[in-house]
Scaffold this motif. Structure first.
Motif, mmCIF file in Angstrom:
data_model
loop_
_atom_site.group_PDB
_atom_site.id
_atom_site.type_symbol
_atom_site.label_atom_id
_atom_site.label_comp_id
_atom_site.label_asym_id
_atom_site.label_seq_id
_atom_site.Cartn_x
_atom_site.Cartn_y
_atom_site.Cartn_z
ATOM 1 N N ASP A 49 7.028 2.988 1.658
ATOM 2 C CA ASP A 49 7.036 2.560 0.133
ATOM 3 C C ASP A 49 7.721 1.493 -0.050
ATOM 4 O O ASP A 49 7.922 1.134 -0.987
ATOM 5 C CB ASP A 49 7.539 3.789 -0.848
ATOM 6 C CG ASP A 49 8.765 4.192 -0.512
ATOM 7 O OD1 ASP A 49 9.384 3.987 0.402
ATOM 8 O OD2 ASP A 49 9.363 4.891 -1.420
ATOM 9 N N THR A 51 8.587 -2.647 -0.103
ATOM 10 C CA THR A 51 8.131 -4.024 -0.594
ATOM 11 C C THR A 51 8.687 -5.158 -0.021
ATOM 12 O O THR A 51 9.798 -5.075 0.530
ATOM 13 C CB THR A 51 8.419 -4.209 -2.269
ATOM 14 O OG1 THR A 51 9.753 -4.221 -2.392
ATOM 15 C CG2 THR A 51 7.722 -3.143 -3.041
ATOM 16 N N GLY A 60 4.802 -7.979 -2.606
ATOM 17 C CA GLY A 60 4.380 -6.706 -2.699
ATOM 18 C C GLY A 60 4.537 -5.597 -1.773
ATOM 19 O O GLY A 60 5.460 -5.659 -1.073
ATOM 20 N N PRO A 61 3.695 -4.668 -1.812
ATOM 21 C CA PRO A 61 3.864 -3.750 -0.729
ATOM 22 C C PRO A 61 3.822 -4.045 0.709
ATOM 23 O O PRO A 61 3.422 -5.034 0.843
ATOM 24 C CB PRO A 61 2.822 -2.651 -1.032
ATOM 25 C CG PRO A 61 2.211 -3.132 -2.279
ATOM 26 C CD PRO A 61 2.377 -4.324 -2.624
ATOM 27 N N ASP A 63 2.638 -3.010 3.318
ATOM 28 C CA ASP A 63 1.359 -2.925 3.995
ATOM 29 C C ASP A 63 0.686 -4.350 3.860
ATOM 30 O O ASP A 63 -0.127 -4.878 4.873
ATOM 31 C CB ASP A 63 0.494 -1.821 3.781
ATOM 32 C CG ASP A 63 1.121 -0.431 4.427
ATOM 33 O OD1 ASP A 63 1.792 -0.593 5.367
ATOM 34 O OD2 ASP A 63 0.892 0.577 3.893
ATOM 35 N N LYS A 135 13.630 -2.739 0.780
ATOM 36 C CA LYS A 135 13.056 -3.985 -0.041
ATOM 37 C C LYS A 135 13.644 -5.135 0.629
ATOM 38 O O LYS A 135 14.757 -5.154 1.201
ATOM 39 C CB LYS A 135 13.322 -3.937 -1.256
ATOM 40 C CG LYS A 135 12.839 -5.383 -2.167
ATOM 41 C CD LYS A 135 13.136 -5.314 -3.524
ATOM 42 C CE LYS A 135 12.568 -6.668 -4.095
ATOM 43 N NZ LYS A 135 12.846 -6.740 -5.604
#
Length: 181
Positions: A49, A51, A60-61, A63, A135
């Protein structure tokens, strides 16, 4: 300014020393994964999860960040992402780090080099005993766009020449670096 007790020198426990070394390894593995274009390794460095913020290019994420990287990195023949210093604060299973970094990029034709000097503002979490990025944000402090010298060996005939991806000599000389996950 507020009290800086989290950044001030203090006696470290063995657990804190292990955590710091784990986080430094995580940061170094990031540079290796980016420079060798090893997207599967890169994915293991982030929590599911997590970022990543490389605004204005991507935010953003994780992935989505990893899906975006191959297209962006295709603009560069070679890159070297180096952590210059790391200042890390650890509180239990959470940590924050300011990682001073140099990101060197060589154009596909070898004529220009772009050097980004900046810092990563990292949030890390330890889950199931493993530290990963929660993050990661990049702060640009200075950029250089410079002509590159011609040639690959700079007068050192026979020296192995690095390149992006799996054809880099590190994969021959350090085969453990190429083991599947």
């Amino acid at each position: 300014m507020s009290e800086h007790r989290n950044l001030a020198p203090h006696p470290m426990t063995v657990d804190e020393m292990v955590a710091r070394e784990s986080l430094r390894h995580l940061v170094a593995a990031y540079g290796h994964a980016i420079d060798r274009r090893d997207w599967s390794l890169l994915r293991t460095l982030y929590h599911p999860d997590a970022t990543d913020d490389h605004t204005p290019y991507y935010c953003g994420p994780v992935d989505g960040y990893i899906a975006w990287l191959p297209t962006m990195m295709a603009n560069w023949r070679a890159t070297i992402h180096t952590a210059v210093s790391a200042l890390i604060v650890i509180e239990g299973d959470h940590a924050q780090g300011e990682i001073a970094a140099r990101a060197w990029h060589l154009t596909l034709d070898g004529s220009r080099q772009f050097v980004a000097w900046g810092r990563y503002a990292d949030h890390y979490e330890r889950r199931d005993s493993v530290w990963r990025f929660a993050k990661r944000s990049f702060i640009l402090d200075h950029a250089e766009d410079l002509p590159a010298q011609t040639g690959n060996d700079f007068g050192s005939a026979g020296v192995a020449t690095g390149c992006a991806g799996e054809d880099d000599p590190v994969h021959v000389w350090l085969p453990w670096f190429s083991r599947p996950l």
